[in-house]
Design an enzyme around this catalytic site. Structure first.
Site, PDB file in Angstrom:
ATOM      1  N   TYR A  59     -14.528 -60.227 -32.174  1.00 39.11           N
ATOM      2  CA  TYR A  59     -13.170 -60.792 -32.288  1.00 39.11           C
ATOM      3  C   TYR A  59     -12.715 -60.791 -33.748  1.00 39.11           C
ATOM      4  CZ  TYR A  59      -9.474 -64.311 -31.410  1.00 39.11           C
ATOM      5  OH  TYR A  59      -8.286 -64.988 -31.307  1.00 39.11           O
ATOM      6  N   LYS A  70      -9.503 -58.950 -35.201  1.00 39.52           N
ATOM      7  CA  LYS A  70      -8.401 -59.692 -35.817  1.00 39.52           C
ATOM      8  C   LYS A  70      -8.197 -59.291 -37.276  1.00 39.52           C
ATOM      9  CE  LYS A  70      -6.842 -62.020 -32.336  1.00 39.52           C
ATOM     10  NZ  LYS A  70      -5.649 -61.449 -31.676  1.00 39.52           N
ATOM     11  N   GLY A 102       0.641 -60.419 -22.987  1.00 41.35           N
ATOM     12  CA  GLY A 102      -0.175 -61.617 -22.751  1.00 41.35           C
ATOM     13  C   GLY A 102       0.699 -62.854 -22.617  1.00 41.35           C
ATOM     14  N   ALA A 103       1.861 -62.687 -21.991  1.00 45.01           N
ATOM     15  CA  ALA A 103       2.857 -63.763 -21.977  1.00 45.01           C
ATOM     16  C   ALA A 103       2.830 -64.611 -20.706  1.00 45.01           C
ATOM     17  CB  ALA A 103       4.254 -63.184 -22.198  1.00 45.01           C
ATOM     18  N   ASP A 146      -2.172 -53.448 -18.096  1.00 43.39           N
ATOM     19  CA  ASP A 146      -3.311 -53.661 -18.975  1.00 43.39           C
ATOM     20  C   ASP A 146      -2.976 -52.947 -20.283  1.00 43.39           C
ATOM     21  OD1 ASP A 146      -5.665 -53.495 -20.409  1.00 43.39           O
ATOM     22  OD2 ASP A 146      -6.889 -52.793 -18.718  1.00 43.39           O
ATOM     23  N   VAL A 147      -2.886 -53.701 -21.377  1.00 45.40           N
ATOM     24  CA  VAL A 147      -2.436 -53.085 -22.635  1.00 45.40           C
ATOM     25  C   VAL A 147      -3.421 -52.040 -23.168  1.00 45.40           C
ATOM     26  CG1 VAL A 147      -0.977 -55.024 -23.370  1.00 45.40           C
ATOM     27  CG2 VAL A 147      -3.400 -54.968 -24.060  1.00 45.40           C
ATOM     28  N   ARG A 154       0.756 -66.910 -20.146  1.00 45.19           N
ATOM     29  CA  ARG A 154       0.360 -68.292 -20.485  1.00 45.19           C
ATOM     30  C   ARG A 154       0.178 -68.415 -22.006  1.00 45.19           C
ATOM     31  NH1 ARG A 154      -6.104 -68.630 -18.716  1.00 45.19           N
ATOM     32  NH2 ARG A 154      -6.853 -67.701 -20.652  1.00 45.19           N
TER      33      ARG A 154
HETATM   34  N1  LIG Z   1      -5.674 -70.154 -29.063  1.00 44.79           N
HETATM   35  C1  LIG Z   1      -6.023 -70.015 -30.319  1.00 44.79           C
HETATM   36  O1  LIG Z   1      -6.506 -70.942 -30.952  1.00 44.79           O
HETATM   37  C2  LIG Z   1      -5.821 -68.701 -31.028  1.00 44.79           C
HETATM   38  C3  LIG Z   1      -6.126 -68.665 -32.389  1.00 44.79           C
HETATM   39  C4  LIG Z   1      -5.933 -67.487 -33.072  1.00 44.79           C
HETATM   40  C5  LIG Z   1      -5.446 -66.352 -32.421  1.00 44.79           C
HETATM   41  N2  LIG Z   1      -5.170 -66.429 -31.100  1.00 44.79           N
HETATM   42  C6  LIG Z   1      -4.671 -65.201 -30.482  1.00 44.79           C
HETATM   43  O2  LIG Z   1      -3.425 -65.453 -29.876  1.00 44.79           O
HETATM   44  C7  LIG Z   1      -3.257 -64.631 -28.729  1.00 44.79           C
HETATM   45  C8  LIG Z   1      -2.940 -65.484 -27.520  1.00 44.79           C
HETATM   46  O3  LIG Z   1      -4.000 -66.414 -27.336  1.00 44.79           O
HETATM   47  P1  LIG Z   1      -3.956 -67.612 -26.281  1.00 44.79           P
HETATM   48  O4  LIG Z   1      -4.749 -68.698 -26.858  1.00 44.79           O
HETATM   49  O5  LIG Z   1      -2.560 -67.859 -25.831  1.00 44.79           O
HETATM   50  O6  LIG Z   1      -4.820 -66.946 -25.104  1.00 44.79           O
HETATM   51  P2  LIG Z   1      -4.768 -67.065 -23.514  1.00 44.79           P
HETATM   52  O7  LIG Z   1      -6.111 -66.661 -23.046  1.00 44.79           O
HETATM   53  O8  LIG Z   1      -4.236 -68.408 -23.105  1.00 44.79           O
HETATM   54  O9  LIG Z   1      -3.692 -65.961 -23.120  1.00 44.79           O
HETATM   55  C9  LIG Z   1      -3.938 -64.601 -23.313  1.00 44.79           C
HETATM   56  C10 LIG Z   1      -3.142 -63.820 -22.303  1.00 44.79           C
HETATM   57  O10 LIG Z   1      -3.422 -62.418 -22.535  1.00 44.79           O
HETATM   58  C11 LIG Z   1      -3.552 -61.800 -21.263  1.00 44.79           C
HETATM   59  N3  LIG Z   1      -4.354 -60.577 -21.366  1.00 44.79           N
HETATM   60  C12 LIG Z   1      -5.683 -60.472 -21.593  1.00 44.79           C
HETATM   61  N4  LIG Z   1      -6.083 -59.191 -21.565  1.00 44.79           N
HETATM   62  C13 LIG Z   1      -4.962 -58.452 -21.309  1.00 44.79           C
HETATM   63  C14 LIG Z   1      -4.730 -57.072 -21.149  1.00 44.79           C
HETATM   64  N5  LIG Z   1      -5.734 -56.178 -21.258  1.00 44.79           N
HETATM   65  N6  LIG Z   1      -3.464 -56.655 -20.910  1.00 44.79           N
HETATM   66  C15 LIG Z   1      -2.456 -57.547 -20.792  1.00 44.79           C
HETATM   67  N7  LIG Z   1      -2.620 -58.879 -20.932  1.00 44.79           N
HETATM   68  C16 LIG Z   1      -3.862 -59.334 -21.178  1.00 44.79           C
HETATM   69  C17 LIG Z   1      -4.235 -62.838 -20.407  1.00 44.79           C
HETATM   70  O11 LIG Z   1      -4.084 -62.552 -19.015  1.00 44.79           O
HETATM   71  C18 LIG Z   1      -3.538 -64.110 -20.862  1.00 44.79           C
HETATM   72  O12 LIG Z   1      -2.393 -64.395 -20.096  1.00 44.79           O
HETATM   73  C19 LIG Z   1      -4.550 -63.825 -28.603  1.00 44.79           C
HETATM   74  O13 LIG Z   1      -4.388 -62.583 -29.228  1.00 44.79           O
HETATM   75  C20 LIG Z   1      -5.546 -64.674 -29.363  1.00 44.79           C
HETATM   76  O14 LIG Z   1      -6.606 -63.913 -29.835  1.00 44.79           O
HETATM   77  C21 LIG Z   1      -5.344 -67.576 -30.385  1.00 44.79           C
END
Ligand SMILES: NC(=O)c1ccc[n+]([C@@H]2O[C@H](COP(=O)([O-])OP(=O)(O)OC[C@H]3O[C@@H](n4cnc5c(N)ncnc54)[C@H](O)[C@@H]3O)[C@@H](O)[C@H]2O)c1
Length: 262
Positions: free
Chosen positions: A163, A167, A22-23, A72-73, A25
């Site tokens: 979710y 988590k 998920g890198a 796709d993970v 963005r």
């Molecule tokens: N943003 C927050 O406040 C927050 C808080 C707690 C936890 N998180 C967790 O941190 C992580 C990153 O969140 P973020 O805010 O950067 O999200 P984001 O939506 O900006 O980025 C997530 C990335 O994961 C990729 N992705 C989604 N499904 C995928 C798949 N099946 N295979 C490969 N890649 C996939 C997306 O294309 C995207 O680039 C997530 O696990 C999220 O649950 C985020």
């Protein structure tokens, strides 16, 4: 990859190969950049390799080494193929950050099986498949670091039964990995971020009929340090867990939330 000696006074630095899912963005992109700055070659993995171009370019512009990988993970054969590509192009991965994630928020009475399966599939099944594929390289190397992205939502959050379950599951998964893999020099830790300003939450703001700025401002008022988190706040915690110095820290959940949680 960096093989140059660490500057005097700093902890030993060894260039490893890392995969961050998920890198393309958000938190994953910041973590990939941070691990590259720490001296590791980084596989920037996301659904579509083309979407990883920006993160890869940023790492290369900073003098680091990166590879865009599409997978796709939640798809076992795609994961195995992606890890094989990383082995071939960057070397055997010994650092894994399971960060890929999605939201499908809904109150329980409106939550569909699709909402449930999609979220559990990406977060839990995805982390399982990625870890299963990478751990053999870590065991072979006698060294490894696994960082799993949990969330403050693990403690419960309205509209996020799927979710929250995923988590909280990430925390149990992490602790079990720590127990099973510790004897091979592999640590596993979880980061549970609070409110981090990323596109994931931009979509949440839209659903709440708020501008992103209004949403951030409202959230900051509830956070003890008086601001929302940035992806780099999470990347810094991941950098520590992935460091040589963190070899006695395993099975932990670190809340990165600007205040106490749990
Ligand atoms: N943003 C927050 O406040 C927050 C808080 C707690 C936890 N998180 C967790 O941190 C992580 C990153 O969140 P973020 O805010 O950067 O999200 P984001 O939506 O900006 O980025 C997530 C990335 O994961 C990729 N992705 C989604 N499904 C995928 C798949 N099946 N295979 C490969 N890649 C996939 C997306 O294309 C995207 O680039 C997530 O696990 C999220 O649950 C985020």
């Amino acid at each position: 990859m960096t093989d140059s000696p660490a500057p005097a006074g700093s902890p030993a630095r060894t260039g490893r190969t890392a995969i961050v899912s998920g890198a393309a963005r958000g938190i994953g992109a910041a973590t990939a950049r941070r691990l590259a700055a720490d001296g590791h070659a980084v596989a920037v993995l996301d659904l579509d390799a083309a979407h990883c171009a920006e993160t890869v370019a940023a790492i290369e512009a900073d003098g680091g080494r990166a590879l865009a990988v599409g997978a796709d993970v939640a798809d076992a054969s795609a994961v195995d193929a992606a890890v094989a590509t990383v082995v071939e192009r960057l070397g055997a991965p010994t650092i894994l950050v399971n960060n890929a994630g999605i939201l499908r928020d809904n109150l329980i009475f409106k939550m569909t099986e699709g909402d449930w399966d999609a979220v559990l599939g990406v977060h839990l099944r995805g982390a399982f498949l990625m870890t299963r594929a990478v751990q053999k390289h870590q065991v072979e190397a006698g060294w490894g670091r696994i960082v799993n992205l949990s969330s403050t939502s693990a403690l419960g959050n309205r509209g996020q039964a799927n979710y929250s379950a995923a988590k909280a599951g990430m925390q149990g998964f992490t602790k079990t990995l720590a127990i099973e893999l510790g004897r091979f020099g592999v640590t596993a830790n979880a980061i549970a971020p609070g409110f981090i300003a990323t596109d994931m939450l931009r979509e949440t703001a839209e659903r709440m009929h708020l501008t992103f700025e209004e949403f951030l401002e409202g959230a900051a008022k509830e956070i003890p340090v008086g601001r929302v988190g940035q992806p780099e706040d999470v990347a810094a915690a991941a950098s520590f867990f992935c460091s040589e110095a963190a070899s006695f820290v395993s099975g932990q959940v670190l809340y990165v939330a600007g205040g106490p949680k749990a």
